[in-house]
Scaffold this motif. Sequence first.
Motif, PDB file in Angstrom:
ATOM      1  N   SER A 294       0.868  -1.180   0.000  1.00 43.38           N
ATOM      2  CA  SER A 294       0.000   0.000   0.000  1.00 43.38           C
ATOM      3  C   SER A 294       0.902   1.226   0.000  1.00 43.38           C
ATOM      4  CB  SER A 294      -0.874   0.018   1.249  1.00 43.38           C
ATOM      5  OG  SER A 294      -0.057   0.183   2.377  1.00 43.38           O
ATOM      6  N   GLN A 295       0.503   2.245  -0.707  1.00 42.15           N
ATOM      7  CA  GLN A 295       1.258   3.497  -0.673  1.00 42.15           C
ATOM      8  C   GLN A 295       0.334   4.612  -1.121  1.00 42.15           C
ATOM      9  OE1 GLN A 295       4.527   2.601  -3.384  1.00 42.15           O
ATOM     10  NE2 GLN A 295       3.581   3.757  -5.030  1.00 42.15           N
ATOM     11  N   GLU A 296       0.647   5.826  -0.619  1.00 43.73           N
ATOM     12  CA  GLU A 296      -0.237   6.950  -0.936  1.00 43.73           C
ATOM     13  C   GLU A 296      -0.189   7.308  -2.401  1.00 43.73           C
ATOM     14  OE1 GLU A 296       0.293  10.397   1.503  1.00 43.73           O
ATOM     15  OE2 GLU A 296      -0.174   9.175   3.274  1.00 43.73           O
ATOM     16  N   GLN A 297       1.020   7.463  -2.894  1.00 46.37           N
ATOM     17  CA  GLN A 297       1.138   7.831  -4.306  1.00 46.37           C
ATOM     18  C   GLN A 297       1.127   6.588  -5.176  1.00 46.37           C
ATOM     19  OE1 GLN A 297       4.479   9.997  -2.892  1.00 46.37           O
ATOM     20  NE2 GLN A 297       4.167  11.485  -4.560  1.00 46.37           N
ATOM     21  N   ALA A 298       0.620   6.754  -6.379  1.00 46.51           N
ATOM     22  CA  ALA A 298       0.504   5.584  -7.262  1.00 46.51           C
ATOM     23  C   ALA A 298       1.850   5.122  -7.786  1.00 46.51           C
ATOM     24  CB  ALA A 298      -0.418   5.920  -8.429  1.00 46.51           C
ATOM     25  N   ILE A 299       2.822   6.046  -7.780  1.00 50.08           N
ATOM     26  CA  ILE A 299       4.119   5.694  -8.369  1.00 50.08           C
ATOM     27  C   ILE A 299       5.227   6.414  -7.589  1.00 50.08           C
ATOM     28  CG2 ILE A 299       3.794   7.475 -10.146  1.00 50.08           C
ATOM     29  CD1 ILE A 299       5.179   5.575 -12.106  1.00 50.08           C
ATOM     30  N   VAL A 300       6.191   5.639  -7.124  1.00 47.90           N
ATOM     31  CA  VAL A 300       7.222   6.220  -6.256  1.00 47.90           C
ATOM     32  C   VAL A 300       8.595   5.685  -6.645  1.00 47.90           C
ATOM     33  CG1 VAL A 300       8.093   6.374  -3.881  1.00 47.90           C
ATOM     34  CG2 VAL A 300       5.627   6.362  -4.297  1.00 47.90           C
ATOM     35  N   LEU A 301       9.540   6.619  -6.764  1.00 43.24           N
ATOM     36  CA  LEU A 301      10.925   6.228  -7.011  1.00 43.24           C
ATOM     37  C   LEU A 301      11.700   6.598  -5.748  1.00 43.24           C
ATOM     38  CD1 LEU A 301      12.710   5.295  -9.464  1.00 43.24           C
ATOM     39  CD2 LEU A 301      13.145   7.698  -9.872  1.00 43.24           C
ATOM     40  N   ASP A 302      12.108   5.590  -4.969  1.00 42.77           N
ATOM     41  CA  ASP A 302      12.743   5.892  -3.688  1.00 42.77           C
ATOM     42  C   ASP A 302      14.091   6.589  -3.859  1.00 42.77           C
ATOM     43  OD1 ASP A 302      10.742   5.060  -2.093  1.00 42.77           O
ATOM     44  OD2 ASP A 302      11.486   2.996  -1.896  1.00 42.77           O
ATOM     45  N   ASN A 303      14.899   6.042  -4.757  1.00 37.95           N
ATOM     46  CA  ASN A 303      16.225   6.632  -4.952  1.00 37.95           C
ATOM     47  C   ASN A 303      16.345   7.136  -6.374  1.00 37.95           C
ATOM     48  OD1 ASN A 303      17.276   5.874  -2.373  1.00 37.95           O
ATOM     49  ND2 ASN A 303      17.196   3.770  -3.146  1.00 37.95           N
ATOM     50  N   ILE A 304      16.671   8.404  -6.501  1.00 36.10           N
ATOM     51  CA  ILE A 304      16.829   8.961  -7.845  1.00 36.10           C
ATOM     52  C   ILE A 304      18.179   8.478  -8.386  1.00 36.10           C
ATOM     53  CG2 ILE A 304      16.884  11.083  -9.235  1.00 36.10           C
ATOM     54  CD1 ILE A 304      14.350  11.047  -7.621  1.00 36.10           C
ATOM     55  N   PRO A 305      18.178   7.715  -9.467  1.00 34.18           N
ATOM     56  CA  PRO A 305      19.454   7.173  -9.945  1.00 34.18           C
ATOM     57  C   PRO A 305      20.296   8.239 -10.653  1.00 34.18           C
ATOM     58  CG  PRO A 305      17.672   6.560 -11.421  1.00 34.18           C
ATOM     59  CD  PRO A 305      17.036   7.315 -10.299  1.00 34.18           C
ATOM     60  N   GLU A 306      21.582   8.086 -10.537  1.00 32.87           N
ATOM     61  CA  GLU A 306      22.483   8.949 -11.325  1.00 32.87           C
ATOM     62  C   GLU A 306      22.755   8.235 -12.632  1.00 32.87           C
ATOM     63  OE1 GLU A 306      26.118  10.551 -10.110  1.00 32.87           O
ATOM     64  OE2 GLU A 306      25.285  11.235  -8.181  1.00 32.87           O
ATOM     65  N   ILE A 307      22.402   8.864 -13.716  1.00 28.25           N
ATOM     66  CA  ILE A 307      22.519   8.159 -15.008  1.00 28.25           C
ATOM     67  C   ILE A 307      23.617   8.819 -15.827  1.00 28.25           C
ATOM     68  CG2 ILE A 307      21.222   7.236 -16.959  1.00 28.25           C
ATOM     69  CD1 ILE A 307      18.672   8.022 -15.467  1.00 28.25           C
ATOM     70  N   PRO A 308      24.721   8.119 -16.075  1.00 32.92           N
ATOM     71  CA  PRO A 308      25.798   8.738 -16.854  1.00 32.92           C
ATOM     72  C   PRO A 308      25.396   8.925 -18.319  1.00 32.92           C
ATOM     73  CG  PRO A 308      26.311   6.453 -16.355  1.00 32.92           C
ATOM     74  CD  PRO A 308      25.019   6.752 -15.670  1.00 32.92           C
TER      75      PRO A 308
END
Length: 611
Positions: A524-538
Amino acid sequence: MPRDTYLKRSLGTLANRIKESRVLLVGAGGIGCELLKNLLLTGFGEIHLIDLDTIDLSNLNRQFLFRHEHIKKSKALVAKEVAQKFQPGAKIEAYHANIKDSQFDVDWFASFNVVFNALDNLDARRHVNKMCLAADVPLIESGTTGFNGQVQVIKKNKTECYDCNSKEVPKSFPVCTIRSTPSQPIHCIVWAKSYLLPELFGTSETDSEEFDYSADADNAQEIAELQKEARALQEIRNSMGSTEFTQKVFDKVFKDDINRLRGMEDMWKSRKPPEPLDLQKLEEALESIEPTVSSKDQEVWSLSQNLVVFKDSLDRLSKRLKILQDSADGNSSPILTFDKDDVDTLDFVTASANLRATIFDIERKSKFDTKQMAGNIIPAIATTNAMTAGLCVLQSLKVLKDDYPHAKMVFLERSGARAINSDSLNPPNPNCPICSVTHAKIKIDLERATLNELVEDILRQQIGYGEEFSINTELGTIYDPDLEDNLPKKLSELGIKASSFITVVDEDDQPRVNLQLVVVTPESQEQAIVLDNIPEIPRKPRAPTPAPEVEQPNGTSNLGKRKRDADETDIEINGDHPTKRVANVSSTDGDKSNPINLDESVGGAILIDDD
Ligand SMILES: Nc1ncnc2c1ncn2[C@@H]1O[C@H](COP(=O)(O)OP(=O)(O)OP(=O)(O)O)[C@@H](O)[C@H]1O
Ligand SMILES: [Zn+2]
C-alpha cells in the motif's frame, strides 16, 4: 577427522565463505549434474537448483545422478535427492520450474552470492544474464558442444556480459534448397522433419523457422508453386485413416511433386534430375521385410526397408493422431510434433528422408545418424561437461574473493595445442543495450498509475529527462515523443506487471545510458508511483563511429520517428494479454525453438547455436 579438513587446508579462510554462501544453479542437465556434485564437495553450504524438465532415457549416459527408475521424474528434485547423500549437511533447495517464471524476480536473484548457468538455450541464458545484472549478482556462464567447452565470469560494471557480443544467428535453409534442390542428407532430413511431418500431423510449414521464405525475382514463381503443393498435401491429410491414405501421400510427395520438379528443365542443367518412385513397382520386394527392421538403428536401410518403415510409421502416427482427436474437446486440434526420442516420429523422418535422398541420388543415413542430425545433436561428451563444471567452480572461487582481475574466460578446445585455454575478461561493451544501463527500482500501483505519471512526474520532473526519449517494455515501445496516445492509460493496461522491466532510451543530443526500471508492486502506498532513490545516469560515451541501432530487450528495434497512433505501435492491447505485433524482429533474437547451424567444416554436422 572431519570430512572438510583437507578443504580447509587447501582453501584457507575461503572455506568458511564457501560454506556460508548461497548459490543458484540453473539447469540440472549435463553440466548441471556435475556442477551440483562439485559444489557440494567443495563445501558450498546452500544450493538452490532449478530445472523445468523431466529425466529422459537419453540423459542417463552422462547425467550421472539419474538412473533408469528416475525416467519421467523432475530433474531438479531427483538431482537434489541423489546428490544430498554426498553432503548431508548442505542445504539444497530444488525447484521444478522455469527460471523465467515471475516468482524468480530480481529480489530473489539478489539473495544469492553467485549464480551458475548450466543451460542449453540462448533465451534462458539471456534471461539469467539480464536478471543477474539487475540484481548485481555475479554469474558464471558455461556451455559445451562436443569436445568444446566454455566458462565465462560475468559481473556488472566489471566484465562483459553475455550479450555484450552479438551471438551468431542460427542458420535457416532457403526453402528452395529443401523443397526443390536438396544436395545433402541434412536437406532431406529437414524436409522430412520440418515439412512433411508437420504438414501431415502438425501445423503447416509456413510456421517453421527452419525455412527462409524470402522470395526474389528468380524464385518467386517456384515459391508460389511450393505453397500450392503444400496446400494440396493438406487436402490429402483429410483422408487420413482411409485405405488409400498411404498411397496418396506416397504418390504425392515421392512421385507427382518430383515429376513436376523434373519438368523444370533449367533447374537440372547442372544437376542430376530427380527420379520419382513408383510404389506399385516397389511393392513386391516388400513382402519379406518386417517393420521390426526399424530397430536396426545403426544400419543404413535399403530402399525397400525404408519403404516398409515409411508405411508402418505413417500408420502408427495416423492412429495416434486419431486417438488424440477422438479424446480432444471441440476447441482444440491436437497435433504430433517431432521429438528425437519419440520412436514413431523418428522412424517416419528417417524413412521419408531416405526415400527422398534416393530420389535425388543423395547418400542415405541410418536412424542413429538421422537422430543426431534431426535433433540438432552434437554428441554431448560427459568428460567435457565434467571438465567445464570443474572450471566453473575454480572461477567461482575467484568471484567469492572478489578477485575479478584474475577471473578468466576459459575454453576447452580439442583442436588447439592445449586442451584448456584462457583469456582475460573484457570490460563491459559501452554500447551493450543489456549491461550498459542504469538500474533502478520503481514502486508502482499498476491499477492506479498512468503512463503520463511515469513520463511527467518521474522521468521528466524527478530524473530530469528532456523531450526526446522513448519507453520500452518486453512487449514493445509504449511511449516516444510521437506516440502519445498511451499517456492516459494505466500501466497495467500496457501489459506492465510486477517484476517487469521498463527501459527508458534517451534520444537527446547527449543521451544518457538507458535506464532500466524494475517494477515492484507495493502493498500500500499513498502515491501511485514512487521512485525511492533517484538514480544517477551517466551520459553515453561518444562513439567514434555511428552507434548501432539500439536493440530493445525483447529483440524489437525502434521504429522510425513518425507520428503514430497507439494501435500502430509494436503492441496491441487485447484484453488482459497485449500481444506483440510481428514487426522488426531482430535477427539476433535467440528465442528460436530449433536453431540449426550447418558447419561445412565438420562434414555437414549440425551445431546447436552455442551450447
Ligand atoms: N528456462 C529454463 N528453466 C529451467 N531449466 C532450463 C531452462 N531451459 C533449459 N533448462 C534446463 O537446462 C538443462 C540443460 O542441460 P543439457 O544441456 O544437458 O540438456 P538436456 O536436455 O539434459 O540434454 P539433451 O538436450 O542433450 O537431450 C536441461 O535439463 C534443461 O531442462
Ligand atoms: Zn553487455
